[in-house]
Design a protein around this motif. Structure first.
Motif, PDB file in Angstrom:
ATOM      1  N   ASP A 127     -28.059  21.543  11.361  1.00 18.85           N
ATOM      2  CA  ASP A 127     -26.393  19.853  11.176  1.00 18.85           C
ATOM      3  C   ASP A 127     -27.015  19.635  12.503  1.00 18.85           C
ATOM      4  O   ASP A 127     -27.282  18.078  11.572  1.00 18.85           O
ATOM      5  CB  ASP A 127     -25.992  21.340  12.390  1.00 18.85           C
ATOM      6  CG  ASP A 127     -24.455  20.531  11.995  1.00 18.85           C
ATOM      7  OD1 ASP A 127     -24.445  20.109  10.761  1.00 18.85           O
ATOM      8  OD2 ASP A 127     -23.632  19.809  13.331  1.00 18.85           O
ATOM      9  N   ASN A 128     -28.248  19.497  13.494  1.00 20.31           N
ATOM     10  CA  ASN A 128     -28.600  18.415  14.331  1.00 20.31           C
ATOM     11  C   ASN A 128     -29.870  17.650  13.272  1.00 20.31           C
ATOM     12  O   ASN A 128     -29.419  16.372  13.071  1.00 20.31           O
ATOM     13  CB  ASN A 128     -29.375  18.838  14.647  1.00 20.31           C
ATOM     14  CG  ASN A 128     -29.446  17.924  16.292  1.00 20.31           C
ATOM     15  OD1 ASN A 128     -29.080  16.976  16.412  1.00 20.31           O
ATOM     16  ND2 ASN A 128     -30.970  18.246  16.869  1.00 20.31           N
ATOM     17  N   VAL A 129     -30.131  18.112  12.223  1.00 20.37           N
ATOM     18  CA  VAL A 129     -31.282  17.711  11.260  1.00 20.37           C
ATOM     19  C   VAL A 129     -30.266  16.351  10.555  1.00 20.37           C
ATOM     20  O   VAL A 129     -30.530  16.022  10.267  1.00 20.37           O
ATOM     21  CB  VAL A 129     -32.181  17.983  10.191  1.00 20.37           C
ATOM     22  CG1 VAL A 129     -33.370  17.459   9.332  1.00 20.37           C
ATOM     23  CG2 VAL A 129     -32.811  18.741  11.448  1.00 20.37           C
ATOM     24  N   LEU A 130     -29.531  17.399  10.005  1.00 20.07           N
ATOM     25  CA  LEU A 130     -28.597  16.860   9.301  1.00 20.07           C
ATOM     26  C   LEU A 130     -28.102  15.129   9.714  1.00 20.07           C
ATOM     27  O   LEU A 130     -27.921  14.676   9.148  1.00 20.07           O
ATOM     28  CB  LEU A 130     -27.555  17.581   8.605  1.00 20.07           C
ATOM     29  CG  LEU A 130     -26.076  16.710   7.420  1.00 20.07           C
ATOM     30  CD1 LEU A 130     -27.245  16.209   6.519  1.00 20.07           C
ATOM     31  CD2 LEU A 130     -25.343  17.930   7.050  1.00 20.07           C
ATOM     32  N   MET A 131     -27.539  15.473  11.174  1.00 21.64           N
ATOM     33  CA  MET A 131     -26.312  14.270  11.330  1.00 21.64           C
ATOM     34  C   MET A 131     -27.876  12.846  12.041  1.00 21.64           C
ATOM     35  O   MET A 131     -27.606  11.976  11.276  1.00 21.64           O
ATOM     36  CB  MET A 131     -26.100  14.486  12.782  1.00 21.64           C
ATOM     37  CG  MET A 131     -25.525  15.239  12.836  1.00 21.64           C
ATOM     38  SD  MET A 131     -23.249  14.796  12.075  1.00 21.64           S
ATOM     39  CE  MET A 131     -24.231  15.827  10.287  1.00 21.64           C
ATOM     40  N   LEU A 132     -29.041  13.741  11.805  1.00 26.32           N
ATOM     41  CA  LEU A 132     -30.032  12.413  12.329  1.00 26.32           C
ATOM     42  C   LEU A 132     -30.311  11.579  10.983  1.00 26.32           C
ATOM     43  O   LEU A 132     -30.407  10.327  10.284  1.00 26.32           O
ATOM     44  CB  LEU A 132     -31.166  12.669  12.803  1.00 26.32           C
ATOM     45  CG  LEU A 132     -31.114  13.812  13.754  1.00 26.32           C
ATOM     46  CD1 LEU A 132     -32.504  14.141  14.347  1.00 26.32           C
ATOM     47  CD2 LEU A 132     -31.107  12.055  15.323  1.00 26.32           C
ATOM     48  N   LYS A 133     -30.673  12.736   9.823  1.00 26.15           N
ATOM     49  CA  LYS A 133     -30.742  11.328   8.287  1.00 26.15           C
ATOM     50  C   LYS A 133     -29.502  11.003   7.718  1.00 26.15           C
ATOM     51  O   LYS A 133     -29.688  10.038   6.845  1.00 26.15           O
ATOM     52  CB  LYS A 133     -31.295  13.114   7.743  1.00 26.15           C
ATOM     53  CG  LYS A 133     -32.543  13.399   8.176  1.00 26.15           C
ATOM     54  CD  LYS A 133     -33.597  13.255   7.184  1.00 26.15           C
ATOM     55  CE  LYS A 133     -33.848  12.491   6.257  1.00 26.15           C
ATOM     56  NZ  LYS A 133     -35.576  11.778   6.022  1.00 26.15           N
ATOM     57  N   ARG A 134     -28.316  11.077   8.473  1.00 21.26           N
ATOM     58  CA  ARG A 134     -27.160  10.582   8.011  1.00 21.26           C
ATOM     59  C   ARG A 134     -27.703   9.017   8.379  1.00 21.26           C
ATOM     60  O   ARG A 134     -27.047   8.056   7.831  1.00 21.26           O
ATOM     61  CB  ARG A 134     -26.119  10.952   8.447  1.00 21.26           C
ATOM     62  CG  ARG A 134     -25.671  12.499   7.121  1.00 21.26           C
ATOM     63  CD  ARG A 134     -24.196  13.257   7.439  1.00 21.26           C
ATOM     64  NE  ARG A 134     -23.475  13.517   7.284  1.00 21.26           N
ATOM     65  CZ  ARG A 134     -22.666  15.156   6.763  1.00 21.26           C
ATOM     66  NH1 ARG A 134     -22.672  15.432   8.435  1.00 21.26           N
ATOM     67  NH2 ARG A 134     -22.538  15.990   6.300  1.00 21.26           N
ATOM     68  N   GLU A 135     -28.034   9.190   9.877  1.00 23.15           N
ATOM     69  CA  GLU A 135     -27.898   8.157  10.711  1.00 23.15           C
ATOM     70  C   GLU A 135     -29.348   7.497   9.654  1.00 23.15           C
ATOM     71  O   GLU A 135     -29.367   6.152   9.858  1.00 23.15           O
ATOM     72  CB  GLU A 135     -28.229   8.838  12.197  1.00 23.15           C
ATOM     73  CG  GLU A 135     -28.019   6.783  12.685  1.00 23.15           C
ATOM     74  CD  GLU A 135     -28.410   7.574  14.584  1.00 23.15           C
ATOM     75  OE1 GLU A 135     -28.962   6.515  15.027  1.00 23.15           O
ATOM     76  OE2 GLU A 135     -28.668   8.181  14.719  1.00 23.15           O
ATOM     77  N   GLU A 136     -29.931   7.810   9.620  1.00 19.90           N
ATOM     78  CA  GLU A 136     -31.228   7.351   8.712  1.00 19.90           C
ATOM     79  C   GLU A 136     -30.069   6.974   7.427  1.00 19.90           C
ATOM     80  O   GLU A 136     -30.912   5.454   7.673  1.00 19.90           O
ATOM     81  CB  GLU A 136     -31.810   7.695   8.637  1.00 19.90           C
ATOM     82  CG  GLU A 136     -33.518   7.227   7.841  1.00 19.90           C
ATOM     83  CD  GLU A 136     -34.844   7.961   7.941  1.00 19.90           C
ATOM     84  OE1 GLU A 136     -35.742   8.120   7.945  1.00 19.90           O
ATOM     85  OE2 GLU A 136     -34.287   8.885   6.918  1.00 19.90           O
ATOM     86  N   ALA A 137     -29.673   7.026   6.581  1.00 22.74           N
ATOM     87  CA  ALA A 137     -29.355   7.075   5.789  1.00 22.74           C
ATOM     88  C   ALA A 137     -28.777   5.611   6.011  1.00 22.74           C
ATOM     89  O   ALA A 137     -28.096   4.418   5.054  1.00 22.74           O
ATOM     90  CB  ALA A 137     -28.393   7.831   4.593  1.00 22.74           C
ATOM     91  N   ALA A 138     -27.679   5.742   6.588  1.00 18.44           N
ATOM     92  CA  ALA A 138     -26.684   4.996   6.933  1.00 18.44           C
ATOM     93  C   ALA A 138     -28.228   3.264   7.306  1.00 18.44           C
ATOM     94  O   ALA A 138     -27.046   2.108   6.745  1.00 18.44           O
ATOM     95  CB  ALA A 138     -25.568   4.699   8.153  1.00 18.44           C
ATOM     96  N   ALA A 139     -28.496   3.889   8.238  1.00 21.84           N
ATOM     97  CA  ALA A 139     -29.314   2.675   8.764  1.00 21.84           C
ATOM     98  C   ALA A 139     -30.180   1.625   7.429  1.00 21.84           C
ATOM     99  O   ALA A 139     -30.171   1.096   6.962  1.00 21.84           O
ATOM    100  CB  ALA A 139     -30.402   2.360  10.163  1.00 21.84           C
ATOM    101  N   LEU A 140     -30.991   2.918   6.101  1.00 21.26           N
ATOM    102  CA  LEU A 140     -31.270   2.054   5.429  1.00 21.26           C
ATOM    103  C   LEU A 140     -30.864   1.134   4.058  1.00 21.26           C
ATOM    104  O   LEU A 140     -30.517   0.530   2.954  1.00 21.26           O
ATOM    105  CB  LEU A 140     -32.182   3.686   4.384  1.00 21.26           C
ATOM    106  CG  LEU A 140     -33.736   3.855   5.317  1.00 21.26           C
ATOM    107  CD1 LEU A 140     -33.687   5.488   4.938  1.00 21.26           C
ATOM    108  CD2 LEU A 140     -34.239   3.352   5.132  1.00 21.26           C
ATOM    109  N   ALA A 141     -28.978   1.908   4.079  1.00 19.92           N
ATOM    110  CA  ALA A 141     -28.269   1.996   3.012  1.00 19.92           C
ATOM    111  C   ALA A 141     -27.755   0.591   3.072  1.00 19.92           C
ATOM    112  O   ALA A 141     -27.691  -0.448   2.141  1.00 19.92           O
ATOM    113  CB  ALA A 141     -27.573   2.900   2.864  1.00 19.92           C
ATOM    114  N   ASP A 142     -27.574  -0.318   4.224  1.00 19.60           N
ATOM    115  CA  ASP A 142     -27.177  -1.260   4.699  1.00 19.60           C
ATOM    116  C   ASP A 142     -25.573  -1.181   3.593  1.00 19.60           C
ATOM    117  O   ASP A 142     -26.049  -2.732   3.038  1.00 19.60           O
ATOM    118  CB  ASP A 142     -27.895  -2.216   4.170  1.00 19.60           C
ATOM    119  CG  ASP A 142     -27.648  -3.846   4.683  1.00 19.60           C
ATOM    120  OD1 ASP A 142     -27.517  -3.931   5.664  1.00 19.60           O
ATOM    121  OD2 ASP A 142     -28.624  -5.150   3.510  1.00 19.60           O
ATOM    122  N   GLY A 143     -25.343  -0.382   3.748  1.00 23.49           N
ATOM    123  CA  GLY A 143     -23.566  -0.758   2.788  1.00 23.49           C
ATOM    124  C   GLY A 143     -23.526   0.130   2.190  1.00 23.49           C
ATOM    125  O   GLY A 143     -22.375   0.244   0.941  1.00 23.49           O
ATOM    126  N   GLY A 144     -24.516   0.248   1.462  1.00 23.33           N
ATOM    127  CA  GLY A 144     -25.130   1.058  -0.364  1.00 23.33           C
ATOM    128  C   GLY A 144     -24.908   2.879   0.070  1.00 23.33           C
ATOM    129  O   GLY A 144     -24.110   3.361   1.171  1.00 23.33           O
TER     130      GLY A 144
END
Length: 490
Positions: A127-144
């Protein structure tokens, strides 16, 4: 020196440090003392901080603005550096370091939980890993799309929607073939007996040598989950041994040789540049799967393996080479992806793709993952998961944050199907060579048409130029239906 030369010199050091970080990961999964987990996590986090600082260094942006590449290879190197620079600058250094630290710890926690058949020991960490990867994905996606942002790390240009459409296209023929095969009257015998550890490893080395593995630039070790690691002059493989199932060892070895040989086969002029690695994980998987399956599980090579196993293990319960070929390709509704037959393998990937896409999107909570996995497996395979190690705990990928990785396995199978059709047409002598335990004609064709290019061409273009046709699932599906139709007399 020109701006381009300065850029490449800086990149060279970054690539070297990245290779050192990869070696730390290899060490952790093979020979590191179990008690060193926390120390290694700090080391990995520190190394990632250094790498992130280099990859986001403002001078890279300045060099990119004025760099003047002179060749196609130099232009592609600049393109890849710019892509990486843009993506890395979207991810805060704090987050990059924390992901490296937490996933290093999580890997050990997963391994213990898997050994104990205890998902409750691992899921809070996941769950901790997933939260971090969601945060990374949001940064990378730039709204996508969040999942697309992660998938792009492993298969540039691919999207979740595109993968889903491909899987929808493949699933009906795969399911129909599986039902026909499992319902066939004449089922191959299972291989039974006791197959000693050291003898398996000796034969595994022989299999690796048959596929041209360069032992002067590689080595083989044992790991919980087989993998390959490294590039340029040092690319290592791992395997695992189950004394009741030698195929697990032999075909894991051949599979990882495919990965490792890709890295070792790249043009040496590309070393320490962005071109000096496999262009995508889908293309990487195409090499491991075509080594393992289209060549390694062929009638020709399995005949060679039968003779050696018959001698090494003082006889087998399978009477002859033809029956052995059928046993090697036996289709059973098993739990484990890495041990799955060619017919069902992609169905295992589709399950993981859907679940991880839902996890990233927030449609599925980690607390509900075990139940979701078990329900989906029963629906897709008609068998209830007997224990977590055969279900949600079987793969290492999510523990180390590799969300978006799984679909590249199926993409690799599709690429391998296209490559196999072209290779068989271009190398008609291949079956005869494989029957002698010599995969060199196929390996050389793959090295010339795929491996040597490294990251020079985008993934789909690389496969299209190698095969002279468009990428699609038809070649793979046709191959599977023809092969298993004959084996099962459909």
């Amino acid at each position: 020196m020109s701006a381009f030369d300065d850029l490449l010199a800086f990149q060279r050091q970054t690539e070297a440090l990245s290779s050192v970080a990869e070696r730390l990961g290899w060490d952790q999964e093979t020979v590191m003392p179990r008690g060193a987990t926390e120390q290694r996590a700090e080391e990995m986090g520190a190394m990632e901080s250094v790498l992130h600082e280099r990859r986001t260094d403002p001078r890279i942006g300045e060099w990119l603005e004025v760099a003047e590449p002179r060749t196609e290879a130099e232009a592609r190197a600049v393109e890849l550096i710019a892509r990486d620079f843009t993506r890395k600058n979207r991810v805060p250094a704090r987050l990059a370091s924390e992901i490296a630290r937490v996933t290093s710890l999580a890997q050990g926690i997963w391994a213990e939980a898997r050994a104990n058949d205890a998902p409750e020991e691992f899921l809070p960490t996941l769950d901790n890993v997933l939260m971090l990867k969601r945060e990374e994905a949001a940064a990378l996606a730039d709204g996508g799309d969040l999942y697309d942002a992660l998938l792009d790390d492993y298969e540039p240009g691919a999207t979740g929607a595109g993968v889903a459409a491909l899987f929808d296209q493949m699933r009906p023929r795969l399911v129909a073939l599986r039902e026909d095969v499992l319902g066939a009257e004449n089922q191959p015998a299972a291989l039974t007996g006791h197959f000693p550890h050291d003898t398996q490893l000796r034969l595994a080395r022989a299999c690796a040598s048959a596929f041209g593995y360069d032992w002067s630039r590689g080595r083989m070790d044992i790991a919980v989950h087989p993998f390959s690691s490294g590039r340029w002059q040092d690319s290592r493989i791992t395997t695992r041994v189950v004394e009741t199932d030698p195929f697990n060892c032999f075909y894991s070895t051949i599979h990882e040789v495919g990965h490792s040989s890709y890295e070792l086969g790249i043009d040496e002029d590309y070393a320490f540049t962005p071109l000096g690695r496999g262009v995508s994980l889908g293309v990487h998987e195409s090499q491991s799967r075509i080594y393992e399956n289209q060549m390694g599980r062929s009638r020709a090579f399995s005949g060679w393996l039968f003779a050696r196993m018959h001698d090494a293990f003082d006889g087998l319960n399978v009477a002859n080479a033809e029956e052995f070929y059928r046993t090697v390709n036996r289709v059973t509704p098993g739990y484990i992806r890495t041990e799955s037959d060619e017919v069902q393998y992609n169905l295992h990937i589709m399950l993981r793709f859907d679940l991880e896409r839902d996890l990233i999107a927030g449609r599925l909570d980690v607390a509900d993952l075990t139940e979701a996995w078990n329900a989906r497996f029963l629906k897709d395979f008609g068998v209830a998961v007997d224990r977590p190690a055969n279900g949600v705990l079987q793969d290492v990928h999510w523990s180390v944050g590799l969300f978006g990785y799984f679909p590249t396995y199926a993409l690799g199978n599709v690429y391998a199907g296209c490559l196999n059709a072209a290779m068989r047409a271009a190398v008609p002598e291949l079956p005869e060579a494989l029957a002698r335990g010599d995969a060199a004609p196929g390996v050389e064709w793959l090295r010339e048409n795929v491996q040597r290019h490294g990251g020079l061409l985008p993934p789909r273009r690389l496969i299209e130029e190698a095969t002279g046709g468009e990428v699609g699932p038809e070649a793979l599906l046709d191959y599977l239906e023809e092969k298993f139709g004959r084996i099962y007399a459909l």
